[in-house]
Design an enzyme around this catalytic site. Sequence first.
Site, PDB file in Angstrom:
ATOM      1  N   LYS A 166      40.750  45.190  31.949  1.00 31.63           N
ATOM      2  CA  LYS A 166      41.302  46.442  31.428  1.00 31.63           C
ATOM      3  C   LYS A 166      42.784  45.983  30.914  1.00 31.63           C
ATOM      4  O   LYS A 166      43.173  46.295  29.754  1.00 31.63           O
ATOM      5  CB  LYS A 166      41.535  47.472  32.261  1.00 31.63           C
ATOM      6  N   ARG A 169      49.233  38.093  42.142  1.00 31.79           N
ATOM      7  CA  ARG A 169      49.271  39.524  42.683  1.00 31.79           C
ATOM      8  C   ARG A 169      49.221  39.382  44.142  1.00 31.79           C
ATOM      9  O   ARG A 169      48.008  39.062  44.762  1.00 31.79           O
ATOM     10  CB  ARG A 169      48.587  40.459  41.863  1.00 31.79           C
ATOM     11  N   ARG A 225      39.404  47.355  47.031  1.00 29.42           N
ATOM     12  CA  ARG A 225      39.694  47.817  45.750  1.00 29.42           C
ATOM     13  C   ARG A 225      38.242  48.310  44.817  1.00 29.42           C
ATOM     14  O   ARG A 225      38.172  48.885  44.458  1.00 29.42           O
ATOM     15  CB  ARG A 225      40.760  47.064  44.853  1.00 29.42           C
ATOM     16  N   ARG A 250      43.243  34.687  39.018  1.00 26.08           N
ATOM     17  CA  ARG A 250      44.366  35.333  38.105  1.00 26.08           C
ATOM     18  C   ARG A 250      45.755  35.132  38.573  1.00 26.08           C
ATOM     19  O   ARG A 250      46.132  34.780  39.741  1.00 26.08           O
ATOM     20  CB  ARG A 250      44.235  36.714  38.297  1.00 26.08           C
ATOM     21  N   ARG A 260      41.792  57.344  37.222  1.00 27.16           N
ATOM     22  CA  ARG A 260      41.060  56.958  38.303  1.00 27.16           C
ATOM     23  C   ARG A 260      40.242  57.782  39.271  1.00 27.16           C
ATOM     24  O   ARG A 260      39.657  57.339  40.235  1.00 27.16           O
ATOM     25  CB  ARG A 260      41.856  56.261  39.143  1.00 27.16           C
TER      26      ARG A 260
HETATM   27  P1  AP5 Z   1      42.582  41.573  33.901  1.00 31.94           P
HETATM   28  O1  AP5 Z   1      42.864  42.145  32.461  1.00 31.94           O
HETATM   29  O2  AP5 Z   1      43.967  41.664  34.770  1.00 31.94           O
HETATM   30  O3  AP5 Z   1      41.669  42.840  34.774  1.00 31.94           O
HETATM   31  P2  AP5 Z   1      42.076  44.410  35.076  1.00 31.94           P
HETATM   32  O4  AP5 Z   1      40.828  44.790  34.739  1.00 31.94           O
HETATM   33  O5  AP5 Z   1      43.304  44.800  34.448  1.00 31.94           O
HETATM   34  O6  AP5 Z   1      42.190  43.961  36.664  1.00 31.94           O
HETATM   35  P3  AP5 Z   1      43.349  44.723  37.808  1.00 31.94           P
HETATM   36  O7  AP5 Z   1      42.947  43.806  38.836  1.00 31.94           O
HETATM   37  O8  AP5 Z   1      44.787  44.981  36.909  1.00 31.94           O
HETATM   38  O9  AP5 Z   1      42.675  46.058  37.910  1.00 31.94           O
HETATM   39  P4  AP5 Z   1      43.113  47.312  38.912  1.00 31.94           P
HETATM   40  O10 AP5 Z   1      42.279  48.492  38.313  1.00 31.94           O
HETATM   41  O11 AP5 Z   1      42.254  46.810  40.105  1.00 31.94           O
HETATM   42  O12 AP5 Z   1      44.680  46.989  38.898  1.00 31.94           O
HETATM   43  P5  AP5 Z   1      45.718  48.081  38.520  1.00 31.94           P
HETATM   44  O13 AP5 Z   1      46.806  47.169  38.230  1.00 31.94           O
HETATM   45  O14 AP5 Z   1      45.315  48.976  37.591  1.00 31.94           O
HETATM   46  O15 AP5 Z   1      41.827  40.570  34.218  1.00 31.94           O
HETATM   47  C1  AP5 Z   1      41.462  39.952  35.343  1.00 31.94           C
HETATM   48  C2  AP5 Z   1      41.526  38.246  35.306  1.00 31.94           C
HETATM   49  O16 AP5 Z   1      40.394  37.907  34.610  1.00 31.94           O
HETATM   50  C3  AP5 Z   1      42.797  37.690  34.725  1.00 31.94           C
HETATM   51  O17 AP5 Z   1      43.065  36.546  35.164  1.00 31.94           O
HETATM   52  C4  AP5 Z   1      42.427  37.462  33.122  1.00 31.94           C
HETATM   53  O18 AP5 Z   1      42.867  36.396  32.598  1.00 31.94           O
HETATM   54  C5  AP5 Z   1      40.510  37.045  33.292  1.00 31.94           C
HETATM   55  N1  AP5 Z   1      40.044  37.814  32.159  1.00 31.94           N
HETATM   56  C6  AP5 Z   1      39.874  38.769  31.792  1.00 31.94           C
HETATM   57  N2  AP5 Z   1      38.814  39.055  30.795  1.00 31.94           N
HETATM   58  C7  AP5 Z   1      38.202  37.775  30.936  1.00 31.94           C
HETATM   59  C8  AP5 Z   1      37.099  37.325  30.254  1.00 31.94           C
HETATM   60  N3  AP5 Z   1      36.356  38.266  29.263  1.00 31.94           N
HETATM   61  N4  AP5 Z   1      36.535  36.020  30.443  1.00 31.94           N
HETATM   62  C9  AP5 Z   1      37.181  35.253  31.514  1.00 31.94           C
HETATM   63  N5  AP5 Z   1      38.146  35.779  32.240  1.00 31.94           N
HETATM   64  C10 AP5 Z   1      38.846  37.159  31.818  1.00 31.94           C
HETATM   65  O19 AP5 Z   1      46.295  48.837  39.655  1.00 31.94           O
HETATM   66  C11 AP5 Z   1      46.815  48.282  40.937  1.00 31.94           C
HETATM   67  C12 AP5 Z   1      46.853  49.025  42.049  1.00 31.94           C
HETATM   68  O20 AP5 Z   1      47.858  50.034  41.589  1.00 31.94           O
HETATM   69  C13 AP5 Z   1      45.705  50.144  42.484  1.00 31.94           C
HETATM   70  O21 AP5 Z   1      44.857  49.389  43.470  1.00 31.94           O
HETATM   71  C14 AP5 Z   1      46.624  51.332  42.985  1.00 31.94           C
HETATM   72  O22 AP5 Z   1      46.786  51.117  44.403  1.00 31.94           O
HETATM   73  C15 AP5 Z   1      47.532  51.595  42.007  1.00 31.94           C
HETATM   74  N6  AP5 Z   1      47.111  52.562  40.993  1.00 31.94           N
HETATM   75  C16 AP5 Z   1      47.018  51.994  39.488  1.00 31.94           C
HETATM   76  N7  AP5 Z   1      46.907  53.146  38.809  1.00 31.94           N
HETATM   77  C17 AP5 Z   1      46.532  54.122  39.625  1.00 31.94           C
HETATM   78  C18 AP5 Z   1      46.007  55.276  39.522  1.00 31.94           C
HETATM   79  N8  AP5 Z   1      45.870  55.911  38.045  1.00 31.94           N
HETATM   80  N9  AP5 Z   1      45.920  56.139  40.398  1.00 31.94           N
HETATM   81  C19 AP5 Z   1      46.165  55.719  41.844  1.00 31.94           C
HETATM   82  N10 AP5 Z   1      46.654  54.571  41.908  1.00 31.94           N
HETATM   83  C20 AP5 Z   1      46.690  53.590  40.762  1.00 31.94           C
HETATM   84 MG    MG Z   2      45.193  45.402  35.272  1.00 29.98          MG
END
Ligand code: AP5
Ligand code: MG
Length: 217
Positions: A13, A161, A172, A127, A88
Amino acid sequence: MRVVLLGPPGVGKGTQGRKLAHGCGWALISTGEMLREAVARGTPLGVEAKKTMEAGMLVSDPIMIEMVKERSAEPDAGLGFVLDGFPRTVTQANALDSMLQSREQRLDVVVGLEAPRDKLARRLSARRECPLCKRAYNLVSAPPRDGLRCDDHPGELLVQREDDTEHTVRRRLEVYDRQTAPLLSYYQGQGRLREVSAEGTMDDVYRTLAQALGCRV
Ligand code: AP5
Ligand code: MG
């Protein structure tokens, strides 16, 4: 255009959100990045959210809804935005609908990104990110040029992270299945869902998305 990127942790994402924002001229609204910034700055919100995030749980709906309300009203979001990590929960999705309605706007597309679980876990354990610009790298699929430091900020060593430990990643994923995956049928019911495989390379996935959304490839 207003787009939501929906999908489990590690599906890409953040990676695709950044590329789309750049390629389409939209604002990127990443709630995870906004929270991590608040944690790094030690704001009251950051202090409160830190434990929840490290446990892999969700920060409360009212906090997240207010955050997106404010951010999406900023001038750079006027031409469109891509939401990464929001909504979410069904409560957040309802709030987003009401917010847009009150502004006489609408959500155009919800992209549901999906990839097999073993792949997600592998991506997350490899990552790394730049502590300064937050650019995401991957030690396997997208390593930095020298293997250690950000290509754009050669003084910065990449970091892992806090929530990318094996235990927290498992949590998660469970939280995603329980609280976020129901949004797929929520948006399917609204006729807004477009499912896209995130199994290919980052460039392949971006090409598919950009073509589907009418952005620069
Ligand atoms: P990456 O693009 O970083 O993946 P991502 O989907 O963004 O994964 P996240 O871990 O950031 O998602 P998340 O939903 O758990 O965390 P968030 O920050 O939103 O890609 C991952 C890796 O793979 C990278 O190394 C990249 O280089 C690689 N990659 C990508 N695409 C690839 C491909 N096609 N091929 C190969 N490699 C690839 O949330 C974190 C925390 O914040 C949550 O747990 C929660 O506590 C809180 N939070 C955030 N938003 C909310 C909300 N709306 N409500 C409540 N709590 C929230
Ligand atoms: Mg992310």
